[in-house]
Design a protein around this motif. Sequence first.
Motif, PDB file in Angstrom:
ATOM      1  N   THR A 109     104.055   1.576  25.895  1.00 40.94           N
ATOM      2  CA  THR A 109     104.870   1.835  24.705  1.00 40.94           C
ATOM      3  C   THR A 109     104.673   0.897  23.512  1.00 40.94           C
TER       4      THR A 109
ATOM      5  N   HIS B   6     107.346   1.217  29.909  1.00 42.48           N
ATOM      6  CA  HIS B   6     108.768   1.824  30.451  1.00 42.48           C
ATOM      7  C   HIS B   6     108.780   3.099  31.479  1.00 42.48           C
TER       8      HIS B   6
ATOM      9  N   PRO C 173     108.240   6.404  31.975  1.00 45.30           N
ATOM     10  CA  PRO C 173     107.865   7.945  31.227  1.00 45.30           C
ATOM     11  C   PRO C 173     109.061   8.974  31.197  1.00 45.30           C
TER      12      PRO C 173
ATOM     13  N   ARG D 190     112.186   6.704  29.127  1.00 44.92           N
ATOM     14  CA  ARG D 190     111.582   6.086  27.833  1.00 44.92           C
ATOM     15  C   ARG D 190     112.504   5.074  27.609  1.00 44.92           C
TER      16      ARG D 190
END
Length: 234
Positions: A145, A156, A158, A161
């Motif tokens: 990210t 992170h 998914p 997030r």
Amino acid sequence: MVATPTAPPQLARHVVMIVGSRGTSCTGTVVARDLVLTAAHCVQPGADYKLVSFDAARQPTLLDVASIARHPGFAMAELNGHRATADIALLKIAAPLPAAFVSARLAPATSAAVGDTFTVVGMGLAVRGDGRSGGTARAAVLVATGRPGSLQLRLHDPTTRGETAGAGACTGDSGAPVFTETSSGPAIAGVVSWSTGPKLAAGCGGLTGVTPLTSYRAWVVDTAQRLGTRLAAP
């Protein structure tokens, strides 16, 4: 690793636990039978370090470290600010590791993009602060990210997030391998340097900060040769 299952044997066989005389605990990757890759902040001067090997009954054996090579560009102040630094080190083992450990390969020097998938395998805590769940290899599939670069990656879960608690590195996972999939199977793309809780709070389950090997791969290879070790073929 928080909120993650036990790592599959083909990945667990690459990782080892590192303990320090000041009560620290980290994860390392076996890159040769007598050499372990980890984070530089895991093996600071002024303390003694050993590897921990567990047998089938989960009984630990301490293994001696003969020497430690830290990347000369590492700066603790940069790491403490979650900024990029050369958080890479190699541990030369006094005697070859048990046959249960298998050497992992270094990934080719490549760049990452947002959304790229990585698998992190660590020996740290499954629940932050429980003090009991370390020492078991656990795996988390995370994605890149932010603005991925050659000096730092931020990963992170998914599904969360980084906004709510999800999978990610925790206490004891520093130095853990970050694997990328190649045509020859999993290979080490970087090592874990830090973690946060959700929304950048303190703790675990938010971001996992990674030092990629892209800029330091040559140092790892050259230092291994200087220590008398040949790494696994890429």
